[in-house]
Design an enzyme around this catalytic site. Structure first.
Site: not given
Length: 162
Positions: A129-133
């Site tokens: 989940e790239t937005c949240f690392f």
């Protein structure tokens, strides 16, 4: 040829004027361009120690001493610099960590969610989940399988949220 070399001149001057509103011109002259790049963009070489310090694990029963977590760090340590950069791109949509200004920096963190799905775990791929690392990492049965699956994911999953 000269026109091509200077066509972005006005844009570069505008960026420089903007930068000078934040950092005085005389102060900028103290830095070599590579030094400034590192301060602004972060280091191009992934510092796994810094990443490890900023990592949390979920569920709470998993710690840095858990075998799946130890295997995860062994896999990252085995990666080339290019593969480490791809891992960051896969997990956070960036190729570099932000600069760390002090040891207590809590402005970012990576969360590794360990997935346990019984017999099918070894068939799953990691996701992010790239937005949240956040990295969703199956609890693979071996180091070699984890390495193979992580390499497959970072090599072939290039969408924003993998």
């Amino acid at each position: 040829m000269q026109a091509r070399l200077t066509e972005s001149g006005p844009q570069m001057h505008a960026v420089l004027r903007g930068l000078h509103t934040i950092v005085p011109k005389r102060a900028l002259q103290l830095f070599h361009w590579r030094e400034l790049e590192t301060w602004v963009c972060g280091n191009s070489i992934l510092d796994l120690r810094a990443l490890r310090k900023q990592t949390v694990y979920s569920p709470a029963k998993f710690t840095a001493r858990s075998s799946v977590v130890r295997n995860f760090w062994r896999v990252l340590e085995s990666f080339t610099e290019e593969e480490k950069s791809k891992y960051l791109q896969f997990s956070w949509a960036r190729s570099r960590l932000p600069p760390v200004y002090d040891a207590e920096d809590k402005s970012w963190r990576m969360k590794v969610n360990i997935l346990e799905s019984g017999a099918k775990t070894d068939r799953m791929l990691p996701t992010a989940e790239t937005c949240f690392f956040n990295v969703n990492l199956p609890s693979y049965s071996s180091y070699h399988l984890m390495r193979e699956k992580l390499l497959m994911a970072i090599t072939h999953c290039s969408s924003i949220t993998s």
